[in-house]
Design an enzyme around this catalytic site. Structure first.
Site, PDB file in Angstrom:
ATOM      1  N   GLY A   1     -18.185 -42.101  21.601  1.00  0.00           N
ATOM      2  CA  GLY A   1     -17.487 -42.296  22.869  1.00  0.00           C
ATOM      3  C   GLY A   1     -16.460 -41.215  23.145  1.00  0.00           C
ATOM      4  O   GLY A   1     -16.682 -40.041  22.897  1.00  0.00           O
TER       5      GLY A   1
ATOM      6  N   GLY B   1     -20.667 -48.163  21.587  1.00  0.00           N
ATOM      7  CA  GLY B   1     -20.676 -49.574  21.218  1.00  0.00           C
ATOM      8  C   GLY B   1     -21.403 -49.825  19.908  1.00  0.00           C
ATOM      9  O   GLY B   1     -21.021 -50.700  19.124  1.00  0.00           O
TER      10      GLY B   1
ATOM     11  N   ARG C   1     -25.627 -34.962  22.877  1.00  0.00           N
ATOM     12  CA  ARG C   1     -26.596 -35.950  22.385  1.00  0.00           C
ATOM     13  C   ARG C   1     -28.008 -35.371  22.307  1.00  0.00           C
ATOM     14  O   ARG C   1     -28.802 -35.791  21.460  1.00  0.00           O
ATOM     15  CB  ARG C   1     -26.586 -37.188  23.289  1.00  0.00           C
ATOM     16  CG  ARG C   1     -25.333 -38.036  23.113  1.00  0.00           C
ATOM     17  CD  ARG C   1     -25.400 -39.323  23.899  1.00  0.00           C
ATOM     18  NE  ARG C   1     -24.285 -40.203  23.565  1.00  0.00           N
ATOM     19  CZ  ARG C   1     -24.099 -41.418  24.083  1.00  0.00           C
ATOM     20  NH1 ARG C   1     -24.976 -41.882  24.965  1.00  0.00           N
ATOM     21  NH2 ARG C   1     -23.082 -42.141  23.719  1.00  0.00           N
TER      22      ARG C   1
ATOM     23  N   LYS D   1      -8.179 -50.473  25.176  1.00  0.00           N
ATOM     24  CA  LYS D   1      -8.061 -51.927  25.008  1.00  0.00           C
ATOM     25  C   LYS D   1      -8.132 -52.377  23.556  1.00  0.00           C
ATOM     26  O   LYS D   1      -8.961 -51.925  22.794  1.00  0.00           O
ATOM     27  CB  LYS D   1      -9.168 -52.627  25.802  1.00  0.00           C
ATOM     28  CG  LYS D   1      -9.104 -52.414  27.307  1.00  0.00           C
ATOM     29  CD  LYS D   1     -10.225 -53.167  28.011  1.00  0.00           C
ATOM     30  CE  LYS D   1     -10.147 -52.993  29.518  1.00  0.00           C
ATOM     31  NZ  LYS D   1     -11.233 -53.730  30.214  1.00  0.00           N
TER      32      LYS D   1
END
Length: 395
Positions: A350, A373, A36, A197
């Protein structure tokens, strides 16, 4: 609406508050992964070349408004100094005397770094006074932190409303690539979703299934779909409260003419630590005492064939427990297929972004998102506060 960019901002000789996303992993007081940080270097270089005086700001971790010694940005400043080959002036302060002194003393092309924004509880509250204090350090504002753009915080939303503002080069590249996914009419469009998930990806499936031709499902979330269809998944991670949701999404995909491809085989073991007992079984051969930790080689081959024929590929989420060597081959195989695809390829942020970096495949993918996100919310079609404030009506 048009995104304001560095080309729209007069920065020559000015103090430029630049929001970056340096929420990086630390280990033994050093930056463990500088991906990053490196992603912001083009923006920093462009601003320095124009004689801007850069005041960088970022959050790190979740200190919840408290000062935590293990979450100070000193290691980040050290790594950035090495990458830029200059002395980055780091201060253990955000908007106080030390910060103001540093900002006022910066010369053209010099770089300073403020302390962890989240040490001040007002940051996450988008407190107007804190935004004004940050804004007072500079004369204009650049947001290059796409990974934090979905948060309406003082440094991402509040300051942008107070100063002449624009997107950095990284932010611009993210918006361009992800907008192409949402708007482009490129087919076959293959959407690959993994991770733990189903609940994290519902909005993405609902939105992108309007355009996608094929949906490939792996990772823990595939177990929920498999169980919803009546397959035995044993001790595998599965969201019992999302079985009806999985059936609804499968029905929605069928209505929209989307082909959904689930794993045909899996790598199983009694538990995560029992790697010596790992074996590959057909998906209808999973026993009640088995747990699925990766997709199997047949699934990799089937998925790879679909990916190889695609004009547009979007991948978010690993295919298995990538952190454990015994269960990373599925993710490796899909990563290699995406990297070899001749179409336009996007890997969501992610864990999947970390996986392609670790596998050395990032340079062969058209766009690897730095957002987690934020990437998911953008692909869901949501407006991101940190982006909306950088938009203006087309002239």
């Amino acid at each position: 609406m048009r995104l304001r960019t560095l080309r729209d901002l007069e920065v020559e000789g000015k103090r430029v508050l630049t929001r970056v996303d340096y929420n990086v992993p630390l280990q033994d007081g050093r930056v463990a992964d500088d991906t990053r940080i490196r992603a912001t270097l083009p923006t920093i270089a462009a601003l320095r070349k124009r004689g801007a005086r850069l005041i960088l700001c970022s959050h790190l971790g979740r200190p919840k408004g408290q000062v935590r010694e293990d979450l100070r940005l000193a290691p980040v400043a050290d790594r950035l100094s090495a990458l830029l080959d200059i002395d980055v002036r780091y201060v253990r302060d955000i908007t106080g005397d030390e910060a103001r002194t540093m900002a006022s003393q910066l010369g053209p092309g010099e770089v300073g770094l403020l302390e962890n924004l989240r040490f001040d509880p007002r940051e996450e509250q988008n407190d107007p006074e804190f935004a004004r204090e940050l804004a007072s350090l500079a004369e204009c504002y650049v947001n290059d932190a796409f990974g934090a753009a979905h948060r309406a915080h003082a440094s991402t939303a509040g300051v942008a409303a107070l100063l002449p503002s624009a997107a950095g080069l990284l932010m611009e590249r993210e918006i361009h690539a992800l907008t192409r996914v949402l708007e482009a009419d490129e087919h076959p469009f293959v959407l690959i979703l993994g991770g733990a998930k189903i609940s994290d990806k519902i909005g993405v499936i609902e939105n992108l299934s309007r355009r996608a031709d094929t949906l490939l499902l792996g990772g823990g979330m595939a177990n929920t779909f498999l169980k919803a269809l009546g397959y035995e998944v044993g001790r595998s991670l599965a969201e019992e409260d999302r079985l009806d949701e999985a059936r609804r999404l499968l029905s929605l995909a069928e209505q929209r003419g989307i082909e959904v491809v689930l794993p045909s085989d899996a790598v199983v073991a009694p538990e995560l630590g029992a790697v010596e007992q790992a074996r590959t079984v057909p998906i209808d051969g999973v026993g009640p005492d088995d747990a699925i930790f990766d997709i199997g080689p047949d699934t990799v081959a089937r998925f790879s064939k679909v990916i190889g024929d695609a004009a547009l590929v979007v991948w978010n989420g690993p295919m298995g427990v990538f952190e454990v060597p015994a269960f990373r081959e599925g993710t490796r195989g899909i990563g290699q297929a995406v990297a070899a695809c001749p179409g336009f390829t996007v890997v969501g942020g992610g864990d999947s972004a970390a996986a392609v970096e670790e596998l050395g495949l990032a340079d062969r993918i058209d766009h690897v998102s730095t957002g987690g996100g934020a990437t998911l919310e953008f692909l869901e079609g949501k407006e991101l506060p940190g982006v909306q404030l950088l938009m203006e009506e087309n002239g």
